[in-house]
Design an enzyme around this catalytic site. Sequence first.
Site, PDB file in Angstrom:
ATOM      1  N   SER A 145     -11.920 -66.463 -81.352  1.00  0.00           N
ATOM      2  CA  SER A 145     -11.610 -65.940 -80.010  1.00  0.00           C
ATOM      3  C   SER A 145     -11.477 -64.433 -80.117  1.00  0.00           C
ATOM      4  O   SER A 145     -11.246 -63.895 -81.211  1.00  0.00           O
ATOM      5  CB  SER A 145     -10.269 -66.536 -79.550  1.00  0.00           C
ATOM      6  OG  SER A 145      -9.748 -65.810 -78.449  1.00  0.00           O
ATOM      7  N   TYR A 158      -1.523 -69.450 -80.599  1.00  0.00           N
ATOM      8  CA  TYR A 158      -2.987 -69.392 -80.476  1.00  0.00           C
ATOM      9  C   TYR A 158      -3.540 -68.161 -81.206  1.00  0.00           C
ATOM     10  O   TYR A 158      -4.489 -68.261 -81.979  1.00  0.00           O
ATOM     11  CB  TYR A 158      -3.347 -69.345 -78.991  1.00  0.00           C
ATOM     12  CG  TYR A 158      -4.832 -69.367 -78.676  1.00  0.00           C
ATOM     13  CD1 TYR A 158      -5.540 -70.565 -78.648  1.00  0.00           C
ATOM     14  CD2 TYR A 158      -5.519 -68.193 -78.374  1.00  0.00           C
ATOM     15  CE1 TYR A 158      -6.891 -70.589 -78.331  1.00  0.00           C
ATOM     16  CE2 TYR A 158      -6.869 -68.214 -78.063  1.00  0.00           C
ATOM     17  CZ  TYR A 158      -7.552 -69.413 -78.035  1.00  0.00           C
ATOM     18  OH  TYR A 158      -8.892 -69.434 -77.729  1.00  0.00           O
TER      19      TYR A 158
HETATM   20  P1  NAD Z   1     -11.893 -76.813 -73.444  1.00  0.00           P
HETATM   21  O1  NAD Z   1     -10.464 -77.107 -73.231  1.00  0.00           O
HETATM   22  O2  NAD Z   1     -12.823 -76.903 -72.298  1.00  0.00           O
HETATM   23  O3  NAD Z   1     -12.470 -77.678 -74.650  1.00  0.00           O
HETATM   24  C1  NAD Z   1     -11.757 -77.844 -75.832  1.00  0.00           C
HETATM   25  C2  NAD Z   1     -12.243 -79.097 -76.496  1.00  0.00           C
HETATM   26  O4  NAD Z   1     -11.487 -79.322 -77.713  1.00  0.00           O
HETATM   27  C3  NAD Z   1     -12.026 -80.323 -75.609  1.00  0.00           C
HETATM   28  O5  NAD Z   1     -13.184 -81.127 -75.646  1.00  0.00           O
HETATM   29  C4  NAD Z   1     -10.855 -81.036 -76.268  1.00  0.00           C
HETATM   30  O6  NAD Z   1     -10.853 -82.429 -76.072  1.00  0.00           O
HETATM   31  C5  NAD Z   1     -11.121 -80.690 -77.733  1.00  0.00           C
HETATM   32  N1  NAD Z   1      -9.952 -80.948 -78.576  1.00  0.00           N
HETATM   33  C6  NAD Z   1      -8.691 -80.473 -78.425  1.00  0.00           C
HETATM   34  N2  NAD Z   1      -7.890 -81.001 -79.378  1.00  0.00           N
HETATM   35  C7  NAD Z   1      -8.677 -81.798 -80.147  1.00  0.00           C
HETATM   36  C8  NAD Z   1      -8.438 -82.614 -81.287  1.00  0.00           C
HETATM   37  N3  NAD Z   1      -7.218 -82.719 -81.844  1.00  0.00           N
HETATM   38  N4  NAD Z   1      -9.479 -83.286 -81.837  1.00  0.00           N
HETATM   39  C9  NAD Z   1     -10.720 -83.211 -81.276  1.00  0.00           C
HETATM   40  N5  NAD Z   1     -10.992 -82.472 -80.198  1.00  0.00           N
HETATM   41  C10 NAD Z   1      -9.977 -81.780 -79.639  1.00  0.00           C
HETATM   42  O7  NAD Z   1     -11.951 -75.338 -74.046  1.00  0.00           O
HETATM   43  P2  NAD Z   1     -13.196 -74.386 -74.350  1.00  0.00           P
HETATM   44  O8  NAD Z   1     -13.004 -73.166 -73.567  1.00  0.00           O
HETATM   45  O9  NAD Z   1     -14.491 -75.108 -74.295  1.00  0.00           O
HETATM   46  O10 NAD Z   1     -12.816 -74.021 -75.863  1.00  0.00           O
HETATM   47  C11 NAD Z   1     -13.643 -74.330 -76.983  1.00  0.00           C
HETATM   48  C12 NAD Z   1     -13.251 -73.388 -78.106  1.00  0.00           C
HETATM   49  O11 NAD Z   1     -13.510 -72.044 -77.714  1.00  0.00           O
HETATM   50  C13 NAD Z   1     -11.769 -73.450 -78.481  1.00  0.00           C
HETATM   51  O12 NAD Z   1     -11.621 -73.337 -79.887  1.00  0.00           O
HETATM   52  C14 NAD Z   1     -11.194 -72.236 -77.779  1.00  0.00           C
HETATM   53  O13 NAD Z   1     -10.028 -71.750 -78.407  1.00  0.00           O
HETATM   54  C15 NAD Z   1     -12.359 -71.261 -77.915  1.00  0.00           C
HETATM   55  N6  NAD Z   1     -12.313 -70.157 -76.943  1.00  0.00           N
HETATM   56  C16 NAD Z   1     -12.466 -70.372 -75.602  1.00  0.00           C
HETATM   57  C17 NAD Z   1     -12.419 -69.289 -74.739  1.00  0.00           C
HETATM   58  C18 NAD Z   1     -12.585 -69.436 -73.258  1.00  0.00           C
HETATM   59  O14 NAD Z   1     -12.393 -68.436 -72.528  1.00  0.00           O
HETATM   60  N7  NAD Z   1     -12.955 -70.586 -72.729  1.00  0.00           N
HETATM   61  C19 NAD Z   1     -12.210 -67.995 -75.230  1.00  0.00           C
HETATM   62  C20 NAD Z   1     -12.039 -67.830 -76.596  1.00  0.00           C
HETATM   63  C21 NAD Z   1     -12.105 -68.915 -77.453  1.00  0.00           C
END
Ligand code: NAD
Length: 261
Positions: A145, A158
């Site tokens: 991130s 986080y």
């Molecule tokens: P999201 O909440 O839409 O998806 C997260 C996914 O992780 C979901 O499918 C959830 O079920 C899964 N998950 C959570 N705990 C789990 C576990 N114990 N075992 C298996 N699966 C699990 O979020 P996103 O935005 O798609 O995030 C995906 C990645 O990108 C994450 O690592 C997040 O930190 C990172 N990220 C997202 C953003 C953003 O702005 N969306 C920014 C920076 C980083």
Amino acid sequence: MYKDLNKKVAVITGGSKGIGTAISKRFGQEHMSVVINYNSDSKGAQEAADEVEQNGGQAVIVQANVATEEGNASLLQAAIDNFGDLDIWVNNAGMETKAPTHELSLEDWNRVIAVDQTGVFLGSKTALNYFKKQNKAGNIINMSSVHEQIPWPTFSSYAAAKGGVKMFTKTIAMEYAKDNIRVNAIGPGAINTPINAKKFADKEQYDQTVSMVPMNRIGKPEEVAAGAAWLASSESIYVTGVTLFIDGGMTLYPAFMNGQG
Ligand code: NAD
């Protein structure tokens, strides 16, 4: 499309929504075979799998908790059983929790670290063991991130986890470079996914987030998936140990825009 990705086998954790689903779909467009992991949302994972297949790839969905060794082992086993191999492992699953740090419970701290940091370790360890045993080139992509770099008050668990992912990525990239295993991270900025749904539904918070992005807009999951495809492909063959920020410039200190400061 990257021709060398054709028929390559990938595991993607947290693939039932958001960025994980976008990477699954993109890998489908690349005609790859994908193990799509989900934790609880089998419907979302199945929709992603259907789309992979409609685009010419192959997919299976597997329930697993990435914070456990058994969960990660079952994802590798699914790749071998269904597609006969593993080439690329994407540690994407993640979660966050908001609380002033002096009020953050140990339980919530442990929950975030277990998924966002320990999950990346366990997934990477599982993939590394397979690549080494098979004596084959391998590729690991960790979803970090912008908060591996930008402090985030009230989200300290986080930020701590993502800061850890950054150094873990660099360390194992160095450790396994001699084995022809590449390890990189992606640092998304503000992306339109379910993790941000509540925040972005509030116009004030949405506008405030946009104001922190020099490109003046929220990113799309597909734009992160494009980076994952590039890192997975041999177009990035000499790249290891980096974090590829896909953030519209969020890490460029936008507060200094227009010569302020
Ligand atoms: P999201 O909440 O839409 O998806 C997260 C996914 O992780 C979901 O499918 C959830 O079920 C899964 N998950 C959570 N705990 C789990 C576990 N114990 N075992 C298996 N699966 C699990 O979020 P996103 O935005 O798609 O995030 C995906 C990645 O990108 C994450 O690592 C997040 O930190 C990172 N990220 C997202 C953003 C953003 O702005 N969306 C920014 C920076 C980083």
